[in-house]
Write an enzyme that holds these catalytic residues in place. Structure first.
Site, PDB file in Angstrom:
ATOM      1  N   GLY A 115       0.730   5.286   1.798  1.00  0.00           N
ATOM      2  CA  GLY A 115       0.249   5.882   2.943  1.00  0.00           C
ATOM      3  C   GLY A 115       0.780   7.417   2.894  1.00  0.00           C
ATOM      4  N   GLY A 116       0.180   8.168   3.771  1.00  0.00           N
ATOM      5  CA  GLY A 116       0.994   9.612   3.551  1.00  0.00           C
ATOM      6  C   GLY A 116       2.269   9.804   4.163  1.00  0.00           C
ATOM      7  N   LYS A 163       7.704  -0.281   5.878  1.00  0.00           N
ATOM      8  CA  LYS A 163       7.207   0.967   5.498  1.00  0.00           C
ATOM      9  C   LYS A 163       8.740   1.758   5.242  1.00  0.00           C
ATOM     10  CE  LYS A 163       3.689   3.296   6.517  1.00  0.00           C
ATOM     11  NZ  LYS A 163       2.469   3.789   7.304  1.00  0.00           N
ATOM     12  N   GLY A 175       4.608   7.184   3.344  1.00  0.00           N
ATOM     13  CA  GLY A 175       5.326   6.380   2.588  1.00  0.00           C
ATOM     14  C   GLY A 175       4.725   5.304   1.862  1.00  0.00           C
ATOM     15  N   ASP A 232      -2.803   9.490  15.489  1.00  0.00           N
ATOM     16  CA  ASP A 232      -3.220   9.080  14.193  1.00  0.00           C
ATOM     17  C   ASP A 232      -4.079   7.919  14.500  1.00  0.00           C
ATOM     18  OD1 ASP A 232      -4.265   9.917  11.701  1.00  0.00           O
ATOM     19  OD2 ASP A 232      -2.445   8.943  10.679  1.00  0.00           O
ATOM     20  N   VAL A 241       4.487   0.738   1.739  1.00  0.00           N
ATOM     21  CA  VAL A 241       4.599  -0.373   2.658  1.00  0.00           C
ATOM     22  C   VAL A 241       4.703  -1.623   1.708  1.00  0.00           C
ATOM     23  CG1 VAL A 241       3.561  -1.500   4.466  1.00  0.00           C
ATOM     24  CG2 VAL A 241       3.124   0.885   4.060  1.00  0.00           C
ATOM     25  N   GLY A 274       0.900  -1.255  -0.092  1.00  0.00           N
ATOM     26  CA  GLY A 274      -0.068  -0.027   0.094  1.00  0.00           C
ATOM     27  C   GLY A 274       0.911   1.182  -0.130  1.00  0.00           C
TER      28      GLY A 274
END
Length: 554
Positions: free
Chosen positions: A37-38, A56, A40, A150, A42, A35
């Protein structure tokens, strides 16, 4: 968080590596992309002993910030001390590498966000067990002086033996850098506590508020402070009461207690666990048995446990992806000829020495059927000109659009795409440079979203800057502001004025006839203009045209 409701086939879990991906990180060979994400990307990798890990890799703009690197090293050291049963254990890290990275135990399960997105609200007993498991995870995290900051559905993975909280090692580190410079915000607006939204220090009670919002979303199917632009969500978090109308009555008091505006009025994680123990819906039995998750979720977990295995080094090969070129008729015109069959792959050959990418995961059964289905979708939708499908593995969509001409003018006869050398130079308008304009994209169903950054179609949860869709409307991230223009040709200046004065809250297909909408990236600089060209009934294909502008000097 996306808010689709129609059930759909899950997006691929293990996506093939691309030319942009490294072959290894910190001595770990990479096998697939999990995936984006904000913080970096993964990847899936394995320890030398064969245990799978989620690795990650931090984004380059964060890696270049000395303050982030310093804080990241501190937080990794703290994260190594966290040994909660409901957290994804940190097994290795490279905080001092050129590009920092973090490896945690791989959890073969979907995120809570994906589950609610695909199947809707979860049963009351399941939500109670989630609350207890996440509360125990928070106890372990807070015990070593870390605040998650978060906690949201995307950062909770569901496993057969309970939830796993992830990403507690990076959020605090990123909070130390000038986020206005990187364009990244730590915390998701609909799940941020009031004190966090107002810039006050985060405390363990901040995570409890997020847990309450997460529980409301899991139980009711939507965040308690709604969707929409970031500014609106943050205002509601600070000034308005949560909307718990969709939450089952047996959970309302528990959730409302967590969502108290004042931190000191919220329960502690220990008190939450005790409240779940006493809840009549569980009958005093807090156990993660085989039936704690609905059957579709348990099936998805079994699917994700089928990990891709890399071939032996001596057999590593690189097979170029075949290309389907499908002449596309009008959306309302029946195709006159079937799509040509995909050319046979070229014989396998050893890669050149310079090609350091790992071999891609083997295609799963049924990939040929999917290829034919995608070709049929191309014929159905009829993008203007020649619609080129780059088929790269069974479920892959290209992350890099590669050379692609702007869409030709509408005409009665399909015309081939122009070569890269014939493309017009990007224009500069109102301080913005057009990265691409008029690019036509097709989302086969709601499990595919438009990646505005790369100008491609991507499986959900993988786009770097997404516009998603249901059967009736477009959806954007809570951190992206939108503006519905009065015509279909707004430029950067029009978008900036509209985003400031008249932000949109809904983007229904019915209201987009002859219009376009602007989307501002979470960095506050990138702009995109999206036009709806065609939408098939139900959850059928949706075709759009996209312009992407980057602010000069960014």
């Amino acid at each position: 968080m996306h808010d689709h409701r129609a059930a759909a086939a899950p997006a691929p879990t293990f996506r093939p590596l691309t030319d942009d991906d490294p072959a290894e990180v910190g001595g770990y060979r990479l096998y697939a992309r999990l995936g984006v994400g904000g913080m970096g990307r993964v990847y899936l990798s394995y320890t030398r002993g064969g245990r799978p890990v989620a690795l990650k890799v931090v984004r380059p703009e964060l890696a270049e910030d000395p303050e982030f690197r310093h804080r990241f090293a501190q937080e990794v050291a703290s994260a190594r001390l966290i040994h909660g049963l409901y957290t994804a254990q940190v097994v290795d890290a490279g905080p001092d590498d050129a590009t920092p990275w973090l490896a945690t135990a791989y959890v073969p399960g979907p995120s809570l966000q994906q589950v609610v997105h695909r199947t809707g609200p979860l049963p009351e007993p399941t939500v109670l067990l989630l609350v207890a498991g996440i509360a125990e995870a928070l106890q372990a995290i807070h015990a070593v002086g870390v605040v998650h900051r978060d906690l949201k559905p995307a950062n909770v993975l569901l496993a057969t033996d309970g939830p796993r909280v992830i990403d507690f090692g990076i959020a605090r580190a990123a909070d130390a850098v000038g986020l206005t410079g990187t364009g990244l915000r730590i915390g998701s607006p609909g799940f941020m506590a009031p004190e966090q939204a107002l810039g006050a220090p985060a405390t363990p009670a901040t995570d409890v508020f997020a847990l309450g919002a997460l529980a409301a979303c899991a139980a009711g199917g939507t965040p308690p402070f709604g969707h929409g632009p970031e500014s609106g969500a943050l205002y509601r978090v600070v000034h308005e009461e949560p909307d718990l109308g969709a939450v089952p009555p047996g959970l309302v008091d528990l959730v409302r207690h967590c969502l108290a505006k004042r931190p000191e009025l919220r329960p502690t994680p220990a008190q939450l666990i005790e409240a779940v123990h006493r809840h009549p819906a569980l009958g005093g039995g807090l156990r993660f048995t085989d039936g704690w998750l609905p059957r579709p979720v348990a099936t998805e977990i079994r699917r994700r446990a089928d990990l891709p295995q890399a071939p032996a080094e001596a057999r590593t090969v690189h097979v170029p992806a075949p290309t389907l070129q499908v002449p596309a008729p009008s959306l309302h015109e029946a195709p006159t000829a079937p799509a040509p069959a995909a050319p046979a792959p070229r014989p396998e050959a050893a890669p050149p020495a310079a090609d350091r990418r790992s071999a891609r995961p083997a295609a799963r059964p049924g990939s040929r059927r999917r290829t034919a289905a995608v070709a049929a979708i191309a014929l159905l939708l009829g993008a203007v000109g020649t619609y080129v499908l780059l088929v790269d593995g069974p479920d892959d969509q290209q992350d890099d659009p590669g050379p692609q001409a702007d869409a030709p003018a509408v005409s009665g006869t399909p015309t081939p795409s122009s070569p890269a050398s014939a493309r017009p130079s990007p224009a500069t308008v109102a301080g913005y440079t057009a990265v691409y304009t008029g690019r036509e994209l097709v989302s086969p169903d709601h499990s595919y979203e438009f990646d505005l950054k790369t100008g491609t179609v991507a499986a959900e949860e993988t786009a770097s800057w997404f516009v998603g869709r249901t059967a009736a409307e477009f959806l954007v991230a809570d951190t992206n502001d939108t503006y519905l223009a009065p015509d279909d040709r707004p430029g950067p200046a029009d978008c900036l004025t509209g985003l400031a004065d008249r932000p949109a809250t809904r983007l229904d297909f019915a209201g987009l006839q002859g219009k376009a909408f602007c989307v501002r990236g979470q960095d506050g600089r990138d702009l995109a203009v999206v036009r709806l060209l065609a939408a098939a009934p139900g959850d059928g294909p949706v075709r759009v045209s996209v312009d992407y502008y980057r602010q000069d000097g960014s």
